[in-house]
Design an enzyme around this catalytic site. Structure first.
Site, PDB file in Angstrom:
ATOM      1  N   GLU A 112       0.797  -1.148  -0.145  1.00  0.00           N
ATOM      2  CA  GLU A 112      -0.105   0.122   0.089  1.00  0.00           C
ATOM      3  C   GLU A 112       0.834   0.954  -0.034  1.00  0.00           C
ATOM      4  O   GLU A 112       0.385   2.418  -0.560  1.00  0.00           O
ATOM      5  CB  GLU A 112      -0.917  -0.130   1.150  1.00  0.00           C
ATOM      6  CG  GLU A 112      -1.932  -1.287   1.050  1.00  0.00           C
ATOM      7  CD  GLU A 112      -2.850  -1.279   2.205  1.00  0.00           C
ATOM      8  OE1 GLU A 112      -4.102  -1.517   1.976  1.00  0.00           O
ATOM      9  OE2 GLU A 112      -2.351  -1.206   3.162  1.00  0.00           O
ATOM     10  N   GLU A 132      -3.781  -9.913   3.874  1.00  0.00           N
ATOM     11  CA  GLU A 132      -4.621  -9.445   5.205  1.00  0.00           C
ATOM     12  C   GLU A 132      -5.502 -10.427   5.164  1.00  0.00           C
ATOM     13  O   GLU A 132      -5.994 -11.034   6.627  1.00  0.00           O
ATOM     14  CB  GLU A 132      -5.084  -8.002   4.893  1.00  0.00           C
ATOM     15  CG  GLU A 132      -4.115  -7.087   5.314  1.00  0.00           C
ATOM     16  CD  GLU A 132      -3.356  -6.489   4.213  1.00  0.00           C
ATOM     17  OE1 GLU A 132      -2.603  -5.606   4.116  1.00  0.00           O
ATOM     18  OE2 GLU A 132      -3.341  -7.409   3.174  1.00  0.00           O
TER      19      GLU A 132
END
Length: 258
Positions: A112, A132
């Site tokens: 990210e 995740e």
């Protein structure tokens, strides 16, 4: 507070480029409070200095970033910083262009951070992904917002739902990675790309980035007006006159940033 013996983020100036290095190789450059603040401070330096045209974000120790430092998070440290968000970059990056230079891997929050940059250079064989879901978490640091605008729907869903990383070569084929470099050569390749950018007009660079980023929020009826509001001052700038004069006189332009 962090117990890191040296700065968690290093900066180095190279010919108009600010190289921003995540410097916690002992934990694979995982993001803690010190990293978030260090990146935010570096972006402030980049945007606040007219001698700097572009930033490169990279990592020490042969890898980019493993995401959030879970141990630091449990101890109460926040990897978010002000209005810049996760890692001091995810919600508000720099006004000037940013290149991510990835070695080894950029996963979870590390990916990210890379996606918050405008261009991505990755070493061959580097692994990128958002794992995740494997921990019953959500890639809420920007990946699920950025990737659907940059990759096909089904590819994004595979990444998000399996949590499996992909090699940089696959992201290059999809257009997410701009350039591939030999292992160990990502920063050099990013600097080469940066050299092709920094010679251009700084006002034009910042305006072009702003238009590309913001146009997703514009309706068809307002896009020309909003683009004109950003690009208009560039066309009437001293730099625009200098660019035209330099072209006519067959010389390199000398930018003033005004």
């Amino acid at each position: 507070m962090s117990d890191d013996p040296q700065p968690a983020v290093l900066t180095e100036r190279r010919d108009g480029v600010l190289v921003i290095t995540l410097n916690r190789p002992e934990v694979r450059n995982a993001v803690n409070a010190a990293v978030a603040k260090g990146i935010a401070d570096a972006l402030d330096e980049l945007d606040g200095d007219d001698d700097l045209q572009l930033g490169i974000v990279t990592g020490a120790g042969g890898f980019f970033c493993a995401g959030m430092d879970l141990g630091a998070f449990v101890r109460g440290e926040s990897p978010w910083y002000g209005d810049r968000g996760f890692a001091g970059i995810a919600q508000r990056g720099a006004r000037k262009p940013l290149i991510a230079a990835i070695e080894g891997f950029a996963v979870a929050g590390g990916f990210e951070v890379a996606l918050a940059c405008d261009l991505v250079v990755a070493a061959e064989g580097a692994k990128l992904g958002i794992p995740e879901a494997k921990r019953s978490l959500v890639a809420a640091g920007g990946a699920l917002l950025h990737l659907p605008k940059r990759m096909p729907y089904h590819a994004v869903m595979e990444l998000a739902l399996t949590g499996d990383p992909w090699p940089a070569e696959r992201f290059h084929a999809l257009g997410v990675v701009n350039r591939l470099a030999p292992a160990g050569g990502a920063l050099d390749a990013a600097l080469e790309l940066a050299a092709a950018i920094v010679k251009n007009g700084p006002l034009a660079l910042a305006a072009s980035k702003e238009i590309v980023q913001k146009q997703f929020d514009w309706t068809a009826a307002e896009q020309w007006e909003k683009q004109g509001a950003i690009s208009g001052p560039v066309f009437t700038s001293e730099d625009a006159k200098e660019g035209a004069s330099a072209f006519k006189e067959k010389r390199e332009p000398v930018w003033q940033g005004r």
